[in-house]
Design a protein around this motif. Structure first.
Motif, PDB file in Angstrom:
ATOM      1  N   GLY A   1      -5.310   9.341  -6.901  1.00 42.09           N
ATOM      2  CA  GLY A   1      -4.232  10.054  -6.219  1.00 42.09           C
ATOM      3  C   GLY A   1      -4.453  10.152  -4.724  1.00 42.09           C
ATOM      4  O   GLY A   1      -3.520   9.955  -3.932  1.00 42.09           O
ATOM      5  N   VAL A   2      -5.687  10.425  -4.332  1.00 44.71           N
ATOM      6  CA  VAL A   2      -6.002  10.478  -2.897  1.00 44.71           C
ATOM      7  C   VAL A   2      -5.843   9.090  -2.279  1.00 44.71           C
ATOM      8  O   VAL A   2      -5.364   8.943  -1.147  1.00 44.71           O
ATOM      9  CB  VAL A   2      -7.428  11.015  -2.669  1.00 44.71           C
ATOM     10  N   GLY A   3      -6.234   8.051  -3.044  1.00 49.39           N
ATOM     11  CA  GLY A   3      -6.051   6.671  -2.579  1.00 49.39           C
ATOM     12  C   GLY A   3      -4.585   6.345  -2.338  1.00 49.39           C
ATOM     13  O   GLY A   3      -4.243   5.608  -1.410  1.00 49.39           O
ATOM     14  N   LEU A   4      -3.702   6.905  -3.168  1.00 47.58           N
ATOM     15  CA  LEU A   4      -2.265   6.716  -2.961  1.00 47.58           C
ATOM     16  C   LEU A   4      -1.824   7.312  -1.625  1.00 47.58           C
ATOM     17  O   LEU A   4      -0.999   6.728  -0.907  1.00 47.58           O
ATOM     18  CB  LEU A   4      -1.470   7.373  -4.098  1.00 47.58           C
ATOM     19  N   ILE A   5      -2.385   8.472  -1.291  1.00 49.86           N
ATOM     20  CA  ILE A   5      -2.067   9.109  -0.006  1.00 49.86           C
ATOM     21  C   ILE A   5      -2.544   8.230   1.146  1.00 49.86           C
ATOM     22  O   ILE A   5      -1.819   8.027   2.136  1.00 49.86           O
ATOM     23  CB  ILE A   5      -2.710  10.506   0.084  1.00 49.86           C
ATOM     24  N   PHE A   6      -3.765   7.679   1.012  1.00 48.32           N
ATOM     25  CA  PHE A   6      -4.279   6.779   2.046  1.00 48.32           C
ATOM     26  C   PHE A   6      -3.366   5.558   2.199  1.00 48.32           C
ATOM     27  O   PHE A   6      -3.139   5.064   3.308  1.00 48.32           O
ATOM     28  CB  PHE A   6      -5.692   6.313   1.693  1.00 48.32           C
ATOM     29  N   SER A   7      -2.843   5.070   1.062  1.00 45.66           N
ATOM     30  CA  SER A   7      -1.955   3.913   1.092  1.00 45.66           C
ATOM     31  C   SER A   7      -0.661   4.232   1.844  1.00 45.66           C
ATOM     32  O   SER A   7      -0.171   3.406   2.625  1.00 45.66           O
ATOM     33  CB  SER A   7      -1.627   3.471  -0.337  1.00 45.66           C
ATOM     34  N   VAL A   8      -0.112   5.409   1.613  1.00 44.16           N
ATOM     35  CA  VAL A   8       1.116   5.815   2.313  1.00 44.16           C
ATOM     36  C   VAL A   8       0.862   5.911   3.818  1.00 44.16           C
ATOM     37  O   VAL A   8       1.706   5.486   4.635  1.00 44.16           O
ATOM     38  CB  VAL A   8       1.633   7.158   1.758  1.00 44.16           C
ATOM     39  N   ILE A   9      -0.296   6.452   4.191  1.00 47.54           N
ATOM     40  CA  ILE A   9      -0.666   6.523   5.617  1.00 47.54           C
ATOM     41  C   ILE A   9      -0.756   5.116   6.199  1.00 47.54           C
ATOM     42  O   ILE A   9      -0.273   4.845   7.304  1.00 47.54           O
ATOM     43  CB  ILE A   9      -2.008   7.268   5.786  1.00 47.54           C
ATOM     44  N   SER A  10      -1.374   4.204   5.439  1.00 42.16           N
ATOM     45  CA  SER A  10      -1.501   2.810   5.867  1.00 42.16           C
ATOM     46  C   SER A  10      -0.135   2.166   6.070  1.00 42.16           C
ATOM     47  O   SER A  10       0.095   1.469   7.069  1.00 42.16           O
ATOM     48  CB  SER A  10      -2.307   2.014   4.831  1.00 42.16           C
TER      49      SER A  10
ATOM     50  N   ILE B   1      -2.681  -0.832  -4.841  1.00 40.03           N
ATOM     51  CA  ILE B   1      -3.945  -1.309  -4.263  1.00 40.03           C
ATOM     52  C   ILE B   1      -4.710  -0.154  -3.631  1.00 40.03           C
ATOM     53  O   ILE B   1      -5.932  -0.035  -3.799  1.00 40.03           O
ATOM     54  CB  ILE B   1      -3.666  -2.422  -3.217  1.00 40.03           C
ATOM     55  N   GLY B   2      -4.003   0.716  -2.911  1.00 36.02           N
ATOM     56  CA  GLY B   2      -4.642   1.873  -2.291  1.00 36.02           C
ATOM     57  C   GLY B   2      -5.223   2.817  -3.325  1.00 36.02           C
ATOM     58  O   GLY B   2      -6.336   3.333  -3.165  1.00 36.02           O
ATOM     59  N   GLY B   3      -4.479   3.044  -4.422  1.00 35.25           N
ATOM     60  CA  GLY B   3      -4.965   3.941  -5.470  1.00 35.25           C
ATOM     61  C   GLY B   3      -6.208   3.407  -6.158  1.00 35.25           C
ATOM     62  O   GLY B   3      -7.194   4.137  -6.346  1.00 35.25           O
ATOM     63  N   ILE B   4      -6.191   2.127  -6.531  1.00 39.13           N
ATOM     64  CA  ILE B   4      -7.342   1.518  -7.213  1.00 39.13           C
ATOM     65  C   ILE B   4      -8.554   1.480  -6.294  1.00 39.13           C
ATOM     66  O   ILE B   4      -9.682   1.818  -6.703  1.00 39.13           O
ATOM     67  CB  ILE B   4      -6.990   0.111  -7.713  1.00 39.13           C
ATOM     68  N   THR B   5      -8.330   1.057  -5.046  1.00 42.86           N
ATOM     69  CA  THR B   5      -9.444   1.000  -4.083  1.00 42.86           C
ATOM     70  C   THR B   5     -10.026   2.389  -3.849  1.00 42.86           C
ATOM     71  O   THR B   5     -11.242   2.565  -3.798  1.00 42.86           O
ATOM     72  CB  THR B   5      -8.978   0.400  -2.743  1.00 42.86           C
ATOM     73  N   GLY B   6      -9.134   3.388  -3.724  1.00 46.66           N
ATOM     74  CA  GLY B   6      -9.597   4.759  -3.540  1.00 46.66           C
ATOM     75  C   GLY B   6     -10.397   5.245  -4.732  1.00 46.66           C
ATOM     76  O   GLY B   6     -11.423   5.918  -4.585  1.00 46.66           O
TER      77      GLY B   6
ATOM     78  N   MET C   1      -5.507  -4.231  12.966  1.00 46.53           N
ATOM     79  CA  MET C   1      -6.614  -3.902  12.072  1.00 46.53           C
ATOM     80  C   MET C   1      -7.636  -2.968  12.724  1.00 46.53           C
ATOM     81  O   MET C   1      -8.296  -2.189  12.034  1.00 46.53           O
ATOM     82  CB  MET C   1      -7.307  -5.182  11.598  1.00 46.53           C
ATOM     83  N   VAL C   2      -7.772  -3.042  14.029  1.00 45.34           N
ATOM     84  CA  VAL C   2      -8.729  -2.161  14.715  1.00 45.34           C
ATOM     85  C   VAL C   2      -8.054  -0.865  15.153  1.00 45.34           C
ATOM     86  O   VAL C   2      -8.438   0.239  14.736  1.00 45.34           O
ATOM     87  CB  VAL C   2      -9.363  -2.868  15.933  1.00 45.34           C
ATOM     88  N   VAL C   3      -7.054  -0.983  16.003  1.00 44.31           N
ATOM     89  CA  VAL C   3      -6.452   0.192  16.643  1.00 44.31           C
ATOM     90  C   VAL C   3      -5.735   1.083  15.629  1.00 44.31           C
ATOM     91  O   VAL C   3      -5.954   2.305  15.588  1.00 44.31           O
ATOM     92  CB  VAL C   3      -5.490  -0.229  17.765  1.00 44.31           C
ATOM     93  N   PHE C   4      -4.915   0.485  14.791  1.00 48.68           N
ATOM     94  CA  PHE C   4      -4.134   1.304  13.858  1.00 48.68           C
ATOM     95  C   PHE C   4      -4.976   1.830  12.702  1.00 48.68           C
ATOM     96  O   PHE C   4      -4.729   2.937  12.206  1.00 48.68           O
ATOM     97  CB  PHE C   4      -2.921   0.523  13.352  1.00 48.68           C
ATOM     98  N   THR C   5      -5.987   1.070  12.293  1.00 51.77           N
ATOM     99  CA  THR C   5      -6.886   1.597  11.260  1.00 51.77           C
ATOM    100  C   THR C   5      -7.604   2.842  11.774  1.00 51.77           C
ATOM    101  O   THR C   5      -7.719   3.840  11.057  1.00 51.77           O
ATOM    102  CB  THR C   5      -7.912   0.538  10.826  1.00 51.77           C
ATOM    103  N   VAL C   6      -8.070   2.790  13.010  1.00 51.91           N
ATOM    104  CA  VAL C   6      -8.772   3.938  13.580  1.00 51.91           C
ATOM    105  C   VAL C   6      -7.821   5.126  13.748  1.00 51.91           C
ATOM    106  O   VAL C   6      -8.192   6.274  13.476  1.00 51.91           O
ATOM    107  CB  VAL C   6      -9.422   3.561  14.932  1.00 51.91           C
ATOM    108  N   LEU C   7      -6.593   4.864  14.180  1.00 51.92           N
ATOM    109  CA  LEU C   7      -5.608   5.950  14.316  1.00 51.92           C
ATOM    110  C   LEU C   7      -5.314   6.600  12.964  1.00 51.92           C
ATOM    111  O   LEU C   7      -5.220   7.829  12.857  1.00 51.92           O
ATOM    112  CB  LEU C   7      -4.316   5.410  14.933  1.00 51.92           C
ATOM    113  N   GLU C   8      -5.159   5.774  11.934  1.00 56.27           N
ATOM    114  CA  GLU C   8      -4.902   6.296  10.589  1.00 56.27           C
ATOM    115  C   GLU C   8      -6.103   7.066  10.041  1.00 56.27           C
ATOM    116  O   GLU C   8      -5.958   7.965   9.211  1.00 56.27           O
ATOM    117  CB  GLU C   8      -4.568   5.133   9.644  1.00 56.27           C
TER     118      GLU C   8
END
Length: 227
Positions: A54-63, A16-21, A153-160
């Protein structure tokens, strides 16, 4: 949650992170990639999508790292404050603090010579996505899950999101934000279903094991009678 469903959650969120990215990357940085579509450079479009994926995959791992950190902190918070009501009150304060910082502190750092509207809009996007996800989480489970879901959804999204927030590049801001929001929302909403499925699978295995033991005992008894 059993290991099979945990692995399923990891790879599904990763996809999902990869496709969205890949999709959001083109839209968020349209000015940079528009020439590829104007001249219909298929190879450039595909190679760029693969890179964005690929960058979206990285964002997914961070998430996902943020999500499991949240689960730990949530249990830790309940243990410290000994009351869900008090822990929720703390979470509300933290939500307000993060939203305020997201607008005001970023405006102080980067808003020289421009209005505050764009900073407010960005915070409203995060808040709207968080409220929507928390609402569906509440409908899915119960009213007590609303504040924790909103907090995540607010605090952790902003931290990520901090690495890109510090650079303040508009294209990268949106490019990273939406995969994080989608991945965070997905994990939050699918978690209870996967836990329920894991419990059913575990109960099924126990029932099967009991049936096997019972069958073995019956067979042993029949053999004993036969002798």
């Amino acid at each position: 949650m059993n290991s099979r469903n945990l692995v399923k959650l990891f790879f599904t969120t990763l996809l999902i992170g990869g496709i969205t990215g890949g999709v959001v990357g083109f839209l968020a940085r349209w000015g940079e990639f528009k020439p590829y579509f104007s001249s219909f450079e298929v190879s450039s479009i595909l190679s760029t999508f693969i890179w964005l994926f690929g960058v979206g995959l990285i964002f997914s791992v961070i998430s996902q790292a943020g999500f499991f950190a949240y689960l730990t902190i949530h249990r830790f918070g309940l243990g410290i404050f000994k009351s869900a009501y008090l822990w929720n009150a703390v979470q509300i304060v933290l939500i307000l603090f993060v939203v305020f910082d997201l607008v005001y502190l970023r405006y102080l750092n980067f808003g020289s010579g421009e209005g505050i509207t764009s900073y407010i809009v960005l915070a409203l996007i995060v808040l709207a996505a968080a409220l929507l996800t928390a609402f569906f989480k509440m409908k899915q489970t119960n009213g007590r899950s609303f504040i924790p879901a909103l907090f995540f959804m607010v605090v952790f999204t902003v931290l990520e999101w901090l690495p890109v927030l510090n650079s303040n590049d508009e294209g990268w801001l949106y490019f990273m934000l939406f995969p994080l929001l989608v991945c965070n929302a997905y994990q939050l909403l699918v978690l209870s279903k996967l836990i329920e499925r894991s419990q059913k699978e575990l109960a099924g295995k126990r029932a099967q094991k009991k049936a096997q033991i019972k069958g073995a005992k019956m067979k042993a008894g029949e053999l004993g009678k036969g002798s």
